[in-house]
Design a protein around this motif. Structure first.
Motif, short mmCIF file in Angstrom:
data_model
loop_
_atom_site.label_atom_id
_atom_site.label_comp_id
_atom_site.label_asym_id
_atom_site.label_seq_id
_atom_site.Cartn_x
_atom_site.Cartn_y
_atom_site.Cartn_z
N UNK A 92 -3.63 40.09 28.00
CA UNK A 92 -4.15 41.29 27.38
C UNK A 92 -4.78 41.02 26.03
N UNK A 93 -4.17 40.13 25.26
CA UNK A 93 -4.73 39.79 23.95
C UNK A 93 -6.04 39.02 24.10
N UNK A 94 -6.13 38.18 25.11
CA UNK A 94 -7.38 37.48 25.36
C UNK A 94 -8.48 38.46 25.76
N UNK A 95 -8.12 39.46 26.55
CA UNK A 95 -9.11 40.42 27.02
C UNK A 95 -9.69 41.26 25.89
N UNK A 96 -8.93 41.43 24.80
CA UNK A 96 -9.38 42.27 23.69
C UNK A 96 -9.86 41.45 22.49
N UNK A 97 -10.05 40.15 22.64
CA UNK A 97 -10.39 39.27 21.52
C UNK A 97 -11.71 39.65 20.85
N UNK A 98 -12.64 40.27 21.60
CA UNK A 98 -13.93 40.63 21.02
C UNK A 98 -13.83 41.67 19.93
#
Length: 230
Positions: A92-98
Motif C-alpha cells: 500500500x505504501x508503494x502504491x501511494x509513493x507518488x
C-alpha cells in the motif's frame, strides 16, 4: 505527504517553532494562496536519547530513520489522516509513493540521501538541503563523488520504482559551509544521464544564503509548489 528531517542541534518540534513559527506561516500561506495543493507535513527526528555532540556521530541514526519511517511512522500517520494511502502495508505504501516526499537540512539531508538509497520504493520526491550523501562513508559525496554517484545510480537502476519515476530537488546557499559537499556530489550524479537527467535531478542555489534555519524557508517556498502543484 511531506516528511522533513531537521539538522544538528534541532528537534522535530523546532521545525514548526523556530523564528516565531515561520514554517507554519509559510505552509499556511502557500496552501491558502493556492500556490500548492493542501499537504500534510510531518517533522521527524533521528535523535535517540541524548543528542550527539559531534554531528557526524549521528550518521548511524540518520541511516536508520528512513526505514523507521516506512516501518512505523508513515503507517501510523497515513492511517490516521486522510491521505492517498489506502492500506499501510508495504504494498500500500508503494502504491501511494507518488504522493510522498522526504527532505531534510544538513544531517537531515544526509538522511534524505539514505532514503533515496534504502526506501526509493516508498518516496517519489527527495529534497536534500545542504549536505552530501554518506552511503560510502562520512562526507563521501564530497570526497568520493564519482563513486557515490555510481552507487546511487545502480540503486535506482535496480529499483522497481524507476518506472514510476522520482525527482531529486537538491539545493544549498552559495555561502553555506556545506555548499561544496552537495554541489560536488550533484555534479557527479548528473554525469549519469540515463538515471539523473534534468527530469530526475535538479540543483537550486540561493545567492548568499548560509547554513542556517532561515534559509530553509526560501528553499521550501520554491520546492513545495513544484512537487505538490495545485
Amino acid at each position: 505527504m511531506f516528511y522533513f528531517v531537521h539538522g544538528h542541534g534541532e528537534t522535530a518540534a523546532s521545525f514548526f517553532q523556530n523564528e516565531n513559527g515561520m514554517m507554519r506561516n509559510l505552509l499556511d500561506h502557500l496552501i491558502a494562496n493556492g500556490d500548492m495543493s493542501p499537504i500534510i507535513v510531518v517533522s521527524t527526528s533521528y535523535v535517540y536519547g541524548t543528542p550527539v555532540d559531534y554531528y557526524p556521530d549521528a550518521d548511524p541514526y540518520c541511516k536508520a530513520l528512513p526505514q523507521e519511517l516506512v516501518n512505523d511512522l508513515i503507517p501510523l500517520v497515513e492511517s490516521r489522516y486522510r491521505t492517498y494511502t489506502q492500506q499501510t502495508d508495504f504494498e500500500g505504501l508503494q502504491a501511494s509513493r507518488n504522493h510522498r516526499a522526504i527532505g531534510g537540512f544538513s544531517m537531515g539531508a544526509v538522511t534524505t540521501w539514505y532514503a533515496l538509497e534504502c526506501t526509493l520504493d516508498y518516496f517519489k520526491y527527495f529534497l536534500p538541503i545542504s549536505s552530501d550523501g554518506w552511503s560510502l562513508g562520512r562526507f563521501a559525496g564530497m570526497n568520493y563523488p564519482d563513486e557515490t554517484a555510481a552507487h546511487l545510480a545502480n540503486i535506482v537502476r535496480s529499483s522497481s520504482s524507476l518506472e514510476n519515476d522520482f525527482y531529486i530537488w537538491a539545493c544549498s546557499g552559495t555561502d553555506d559551509v556545506a555548499y561544496d559537499r552537495i554541489w560536488t556530489q550533484v555534479q557527479a550524479m548528473a554525469k549519469f544521464t540515463d538515471v539523473f537527467d534534468v527530469n530526475h535531478l535538479t540543483f537550486h542555489e540561493q545567492e548568499g544564503a548560509r547554513h542556517e534555519f532561515r534559509a530553509i524557508a526560501e528553499y521550501l517556498y520554491n520546492a513545495l509548489p513544484t512537487l505538490f502543484s495545485n
